[in-house]
Write an enzyme that holds these catalytic residues in place. Sequence first.
Site, PDB file in Angstrom:
ATOM      1  N   THR A   1      41.281  43.462  -2.523  1.00  0.00           N
ATOM      2  CA  THR A   1      41.615  44.014  -1.249  1.00  0.00           C
ATOM      3  C   THR A   1      42.842  44.711  -1.363  1.00  0.00           C
ATOM      4  O   THR A   1      43.503  45.300  -0.663  1.00  0.00           O
ATOM      5  CB  THR A   1      41.391  43.159  -0.129  1.00  0.00           C
ATOM      6  OG1 THR A   1      42.238  41.867  -0.331  1.00  0.00           O
ATOM      7  CG2 THR A   1      40.046  42.650   0.012  1.00  0.00           C
TER       8      THR A   1
ATOM      9  N   ASP B   1      43.695  26.748   5.189  1.00  0.00           N
ATOM     10  CA  ASP B   1      43.555  27.980   4.755  1.00  0.00           C
ATOM     11  C   ASP B   1      45.127  28.714   5.078  1.00  0.00           C
ATOM     12  O   ASP B   1      45.197  29.755   5.627  1.00  0.00           O
ATOM     13  CB  ASP B   1      42.506  28.772   5.860  1.00  0.00           C
ATOM     14  CG  ASP B   1      42.467  30.308   5.289  1.00  0.00           C
ATOM     15  OD1 ASP B   1      43.089  30.542   4.217  1.00  0.00           O
ATOM     16  OD2 ASP B   1      41.702  30.895   6.028  1.00  0.00           O
TER      17      ASP B   1
ATOM     18  N   TRP C   1      48.379  39.512   6.751  1.00  0.00           N
ATOM     19  CA  TRP C   1      48.743  40.604   5.699  1.00  0.00           C
ATOM     20  C   TRP C   1      49.599  41.899   6.337  1.00  0.00           C
ATOM     21  O   TRP C   1      50.174  42.661   5.656  1.00  0.00           O
ATOM     22  CB  TRP C   1      47.520  41.268   4.890  1.00  0.00           C
ATOM     23  CG  TRP C   1      46.613  41.893   6.333  1.00  0.00           C
ATOM     24  CD1 TRP C   1      45.621  41.272   6.976  1.00  0.00           C
ATOM     25  CD2 TRP C   1      47.069  43.261   6.750  1.00  0.00           C
ATOM     26  NE1 TRP C   1      45.392  42.361   7.998  1.00  0.00           N
ATOM     27  CE2 TRP C   1      46.060  43.498   7.901  1.00  0.00           C
ATOM     28  CE3 TRP C   1      47.641  44.166   6.505  1.00  0.00           C
ATOM     29  CZ2 TRP C   1      46.036  44.748   8.466  1.00  0.00           C
ATOM     30  CZ3 TRP C   1      47.983  45.432   7.172  1.00  0.00           C
ATOM     31  CH2 TRP C   1      46.844  45.860   8.243  1.00  0.00           C
TER      32      TRP C   1
ATOM     33  N   MET D   1      26.090  43.124   2.625  1.00  0.00           N
ATOM     34  CA  MET D   1      25.853  42.021   3.189  1.00  0.00           C
ATOM     35  C   MET D   1      24.693  41.039   2.506  1.00  0.00           C
ATOM     36  O   MET D   1      23.731  41.678   2.249  1.00  0.00           O
ATOM     37  CB  MET D   1      25.414  42.193   4.592  1.00  0.00           C
ATOM     38  CG  MET D   1      24.478  41.419   5.411  1.00  0.00           C
ATOM     39  SD  MET D   1      25.200  40.064   6.168  1.00  0.00           S
ATOM     40  CE  MET D   1      23.924  38.920   6.902  1.00  0.00           C
TER      41      MET D   1
END
Length: 712
Positions: free
Chosen positions: A178, A318, A406, A670
């Site tokens: 990404t 996380d 981000w 998906m």
Amino acid sequence: MPRFKIFWVMLFVAGASASASTASIGNVTEKRLLQADAEPGQWFTGGRDYRQDYYSPLTGINKHNVGKLGFAWSRDIDPPPVLEATPIVVDGVLYTSGGSDGPVYSVDAKSGAPRWAFKPQVDATKLHYPVSRGVAVWKGKVYFGAGDGWLYALDADSGKVIWRVDTVVDHSRVCFITGAPYIADDAVVIGNGGAEFDARGYVTAYEAATGKERWRFFTVPGDPHKGFEHPELEMAAKTWDPNSRWDVGLGGTAWDGMAYDPHLELLYVGTGNGVPYPRSIRSPSGGDNLFLASILAINVKTGRLVWHYQTVPGDQWDYTATQKLVLADLKIDGKVRKTIMQAPKNGFFYVLDRESGKLLSAKPYAYLNWASHVDLKTGRPVETIDGDYSKEPKLIFPGDWGAHNWQPMAFNRRTGLVYVPVLETGVFYGHTKESFVYRPKYSNLGLLHLSGEVTQAELPKEWPKIESLRAGKRDPRARTYLRAWDPVRQSLVWEVETTAPTSLGKSGGNPAGVMTTASGLVLQGHVDGDLFVFDAETGKQLARVDVGDKMVAAPMTYLVGKEQYVAIMGTGKTRSGTSHPKRGRIVAFRLGGGPVPRPSNETNEQVEPPPLANQGTPQQIELGSQLFARHCSMCHLNGEKAPFLPQMSAEAHRQFGAIVLNGARLEKSMPGFGSVLSVDDANAIYAYVNDLAWNYFDELKSKESKASGALK
Ligand code: CA
């Protein structure tokens, strides 16, 4: 839209067949990057120059005239659900990317006229996350990391592929790109994402000219019985239980923030969280679990580690350290220090000496309760009982989205302040009744997490009541802020609340990336469609430009001739203020440009009711909400990574079972969950999602009637 797509394809074909590329196109070099201040009109890298500080030396647009900031041009693009890239402009040409499957765009920075667009052929089953945070430009080439793991080098003049390489080392795991590639010493460096699934993190440096691999650095060890790919992993393995869950990959993925100091020849890489999240599952006997949630300084020639600093030893929240890394020379205790700064997810603002890795300071820039402070002697956070969910569920701050994610923060070399887009929210973390089972290529968190505004019905029955979990704690509902942080005094100077009034998603709407200028401006888009300009010294709002697009990416600024422009990317919105996944554009601004035209593809959509009646039983809806939190929310929470399910199409309502269980939307990345969920489970999830859709419809309807009332 269809007509528009054809237009781009034709351009690409025309561009690809054009001969003789011009050497001056996209010609970013070491010399130009090091002397970037001498060319203030350029925006050479994601964060403008090698310092990645999102700071422009330009002063043409300033406090006195910014009220006249208006429209220059716009270019419709074919976007993913969210656009996160900041464009690069070199010598009057703008380069940027849409989603993780492209396209990559090159347009004339003065007019917005298309030069070329490149759409890679991607393996959609490997995308998992549709986002791209941009491109890199270097010596006549444009570099792009596609979501399926292929890294492309394109001719900056034509868009033609010069080389491409598959960066994925283990296709049996989820691993996707990404982030934007970073350039360091004629190498192009790229990491990956996928920690929540079963990725093992690493970064790879490829020769920029040829794509030949220079080195690869794994951020976590593999199974020690199989040996170590490089010496640092032997050291790192000592910080893990020998019986760690090596099979699950362990995470540590470097999916975004990096920086390169050409003087020190050091590449800085931020690494991600561990998986499974709980230490008790991941590395049962504990340990720091290097190199999770760390900043790594790597010798760019050799790929060997020079220093590392771990922000969260043994991360189990996380709390990634993948956020943007900013290089700044700061005067601390009377001495100018070469520093690296980061505001990672965990809520502490770090300043480190970037030569030695020594921690200089770490103070909270947002509310947090998982640690009391960072001990400057040991460099370690001091954890609190409030952050320990091993025995009972806890409401923990910051949430799993982090106090800062981000979205680029900006450092202004004149004010000495860092402008951080902050999300204040909490997350409920706790164990479930089932013991952990590794499911290859699926979410392997190993716990239950529920973010922001959570109701009793969503909590598992065996958990304490929500009132007792929330007792004495802050309100976990999300609020966003733009904060001006003094990295030397380690204190807040000003803040502006930016919480989106129209936000219906539980994350409260993401704050947007930030850019700052030598003329004392701070620019930030907004999910509700306005571009804001603040006074860098005081936070006073100086201008508000109605753009009409949902903006979360950072803006940038550049010159063509003597004219200064600002550009930003945003996705379209529906009339009700929510994002529309099929619209997007690059918008450029200049002084005196007048109002921004509404997105050309904006339509007045009628709000339609969901096609199927809301017939789930309360038990089904409750079970569905728990299953949703466990299996679906990671991607579908607020529609930024995957469709916002309360808005899903009528077709998706009708084919819900086939999509969820059988993989009927595999081509849209998906996956089918047939091996994880039963038909009853899928029905329960549908009952929950359909209930959400009806609630959402009711909410939109009441908003619409209020809005039309306001017009009268
Ligand atoms: Ca993560």
